[in-house]
Write a protein that holds these residues in place. Structure first.
Motif, PDB file in Angstrom:
ATOM      1  N   THR A  63      15.065  44.252  61.110  1.00 11.25           N
ATOM      2  CA  THR A  63      15.710  43.147  61.852  1.00 11.25           C
ATOM      3  C   THR A  63      17.233  43.301  61.818  1.00 11.25           C
ATOM      4  O   THR A  63      17.936  42.682  62.605  1.00 11.25           O
ATOM      5  CB  THR A  63      15.307  41.789  61.242  1.00 11.25           C
ATOM      6  OG1 THR A  63      15.405  41.877  59.814  1.00 11.25           O
ATOM      7  CG2 THR A  63      13.905  41.393  61.625  1.00 11.25           C
ATOM      8  N   PRO A 128      15.017  40.350  67.000  1.00  8.44           N
ATOM      9  CA  PRO A 128      15.338  40.576  65.582  1.00  8.44           C
ATOM     10  C   PRO A 128      15.775  39.282  64.886  1.00  8.44           C
ATOM     11  O   PRO A 128      15.403  39.022  63.749  1.00  8.44           O
ATOM     12  CB  PRO A 128      16.482  41.591  65.647  1.00  8.44           C
ATOM     13  CG  PRO A 128      16.262  42.328  66.930  1.00  8.44           C
ATOM     14  CD  PRO A 128      15.696  41.316  67.876  1.00  8.44           C
ATOM     15  N   ARG A 132      13.744  37.564  61.880  1.00  6.60           N
ATOM     16  CA  ARG A 132      14.412  37.410  60.576  1.00  6.60           C
ATOM     17  C   ARG A 132      14.357  35.947  60.113  1.00  6.60           C
ATOM     18  O   ARG A 132      14.069  35.653  58.950  1.00  6.60           O
ATOM     19  CB  ARG A 132      15.869  37.879  60.704  1.00  6.60           C
ATOM     20  CG  ARG A 132      16.683  37.973  59.440  1.00  6.60           C
ATOM     21  CD  ARG A 132      16.164  39.023  58.493  1.00  6.60           C
ATOM     22  NE  ARG A 132      15.332  38.454  57.455  1.00  6.60           N
ATOM     23  CZ  ARG A 132      14.377  39.106  56.811  1.00  6.60           C
ATOM     24  NH1 ARG A 132      14.099  40.363  57.071  1.00  6.60           N
ATOM     25  NH2 ARG A 132      13.651  38.528  55.912  1.00  6.60           N
ATOM     26  N   ARG A 146      10.584  45.983  64.048  1.00  5.37           N
ATOM     27  CA  ARG A 146      10.346  45.689  65.458  1.00  5.37           C
ATOM     28  C   ARG A 146      10.550  46.965  66.266  1.00  5.37           C
ATOM     29  O   ARG A 146      11.536  47.686  66.063  1.00  5.37           O
ATOM     30  CB  ARG A 146      11.342  44.624  65.912  1.00  5.37           C
ATOM     31  CG  ARG A 146      11.214  44.175  67.328  1.00  5.37           C
ATOM     32  CD  ARG A 146      12.245  43.062  67.577  1.00  5.37           C
ATOM     33  NE  ARG A 146      12.237  42.669  68.962  1.00  5.37           N
ATOM     34  CZ  ARG A 146      12.978  43.233  69.901  1.00  5.37           C
ATOM     35  NH1 ARG A 146      13.778  44.227  69.603  1.00  5.37           N
ATOM     36  NH2 ARG A 146      12.900  42.810  71.153  1.00  5.37           N
TER      37      ARG A 146
END
Lengths: 221, 263
Positions: A63, A128, A132, A146
């Motif tokens: 992330t 991301p 997160r 990802r």
């Protein structure tokens, strides 16, 4: 304290203890933990792979945008790999929050040897930042990965997991059909699969056992 | 169409859901009370009794129907604990106070015999506590809460247990317990029951599969929720128990004052 009051308190204490003991026995518990038939050594509450499967390798960005080399990053740890998505209404949050809760209660020496890696199967919605934020709510130490869905599906295939499929919601929006098992890897091999339904008491028992299988030379640090 | 709240394993939604069985159950109780009060004379069917009956039925309805019933049956153990307290310690005594005075005298001899036996304080407290423990054993809860019939059995057990437990305190038939005896009885009932709450608080893993694996609501952790359920049960026991004891002490004082006046 007067004698009748002391007698009453003693009675209350005895009755409370008896009731708690009865509950423990009826629940099949010991010290508040669910005690059930433990799997034999080398076996886990999940599906134990005998012999263990060689650990497939892959690299995906975290992330934070840094590349995460799965094999290298987990070689000194127990790696718990899960493929899911943050909009998942049931399986993903249950697995992740149960793991977070268990890691909070395990001794630091055990919890510190475990890396939980969550790979999103819904990169379209799981930016991301969103990924997160969702993982931070569970446990900030959880690692979020990802990548393009085709690549993620290829990686799932290497672990014997089904491809993630889009499932249209009749009321609008969509969900993702995906495998529901947590994959446990230790020392270059896949040791076990923990399907949905695994409980915190199972994790409490199995995670220290998995950590104990990390080769000693890798535990040195 | 669902007829009773049970654990469905589906994500929680705030979309209203009808539960036909709950409505029929509450309607049947309400109808019975209306009939009993219509048959009773004005001295037996007082305003206080009618209000108590209405409040008891209303509390039951709120606890059994959506959303409380659904949340407690399949998502949050803390709500399940609230349901237990509400059914056993609020609705049950209200329903008993809400019966017309002398309601028992209209029962047939066989039913009266059964009631006399079951509502003896010793039997009542034993049966109530057996129900309390049995309906909180993880294996039983996990097996029953996933079916509508099983969930109904737990709810019905709590209501029946609560009615039995409160009978010697709230009714004067077959024997009128003295205020002191009622006080001791209440303390014994509440003390034993506190153990379940304590058990929830000390357990270090979620005890019930049904809540541990239920789709999460607002990210609530099942172990935290279990601790909350224990806290609710213990606090509820203390508050309701102390409340009931305060009322009994007041009644005791009144009885003593009457006796002193007569003496």
């Amino acid at each position: 304290m007067s004698a009748p009051r002391a007698g009453y308190l003693a009675l209350v204490r005895i009755l409370s203890e008896r009731l708690v003991l009865a509950m423990l026995l009826l629940a099949g518990c010991k010290g508040g933990e669910r005690a059930k038939a433990s799997p034999p050594p080398g076996k886990y509450h999940g599906a134990t792979l005998v012999p263990p499967m060689p650990q497939p390798d892959f690299t995906l960005p975290t992330t934070e945008g840094k590349p995460f080399h799965f094999k290298a990053e987990t070689k000194d740890y127990v790696g718990l790999l899960f493929f899911g998505y943050t909009h998942c209404p049931d399986v993903c949050p249950v697995h992740m929050s149960n793991l977070a809760s268990v890691l909070d209660r395990l001794p630091v020496g055990v919890a510190g040897r475990i890396k939980v890696i969550f790979v999103t199967v819904d990169p379209k919605r799981d930016t991301p930042r969103e990924l997160r934020a969702w993982l931070d709510k569970m446990r900030p130490s959880f690692i979020g990965l990802r990548g393009p869905i085709d690549e993620v599906n290829k990686i799932q295939g290497k672990f014997g997991m089904p491809r993630a499929e889009v499932e249209q919601n009749p009321k609008g929006g969509y969900g993702m059909g995906h495998g529901a098992a947590v994959i446990a890897v230790v020392g270059d091999s896949v040791r076990a699969l923990f399907p949905f339904g695994i409980r915190q008491s199972d994790w409490m028992e199995d995670l220290p056992k998995l950590v104990a299988t990390i080769p000693p030379e890798r535990k040195a640090d | 169409m669902l007829w009773w709240c049970s654990a469905q394993g589906t994500p929680w939604t705030w979309t209203w859901q009808p539960y036909l069985g709950v409505w029929l159950f509450v309607l049947a109780i309400a109808t019975a009370y209306v009939r009993w009060h219509r048959r009773a004379g004005p001295a037996e069917s007082t305003r206080v009794r009618r209000w108590a009956a209405a409040a008891g039925v209303s509390v039951l309805w709120v606890l059994l129907d959506w959303p409380v019933g659904a949340l407690g049956a399949g998502y949050l153990e803390s709500v399940h604990a609230l349901q237990f307290l509400g059914m056993s310690f609020i609705a049950s005594p209200l329903l008993l106070v809400g019966l017309p005075a002398g309601w028992e005298t209209r029962l047939g001899p066989r039913a009266a015999d059964w009631l006399r036996t079951l509502t003896h304080p010793v039997q009542a407290i034993i049966v109530f506590n057996v129900i309390v423990i049995a309906t909180h054993v993880p294996a039983i809860v996990d097996a029953l809460m996933v079916t509508q019939l099983g969930s109904l059995a737990i709810d019905a057990g709590w209501i029946a247990g609560g009615l039995l437990f409160w009978w010697p305190v709230a009714r004067t038939w077959p024997t009128r317990l003295s205020a002191v005896a009622r006080l001791v009885y209440m303390l014994a009932g509440v003390t034993l029951h506190m153990g379940v709450g304590m058990f929830y608080v000390v357990a270090n893993v979620p005890l019930y599969r049904v809540y541990e694996l239920a789709p999460r609501i607002a990210g609530i952790d099942p172990l935290d929720d279990q601790g909350r359920a224990g806290g609710i049960m213990m606090a509820g026991d203390v508050l309701l128990g102390l409340g009931a004891i305060a009322i009994l002490l007041w009644l005791w004082g009144r009885e003593e004052a009457k006796r002193a006046e007569q003496g």
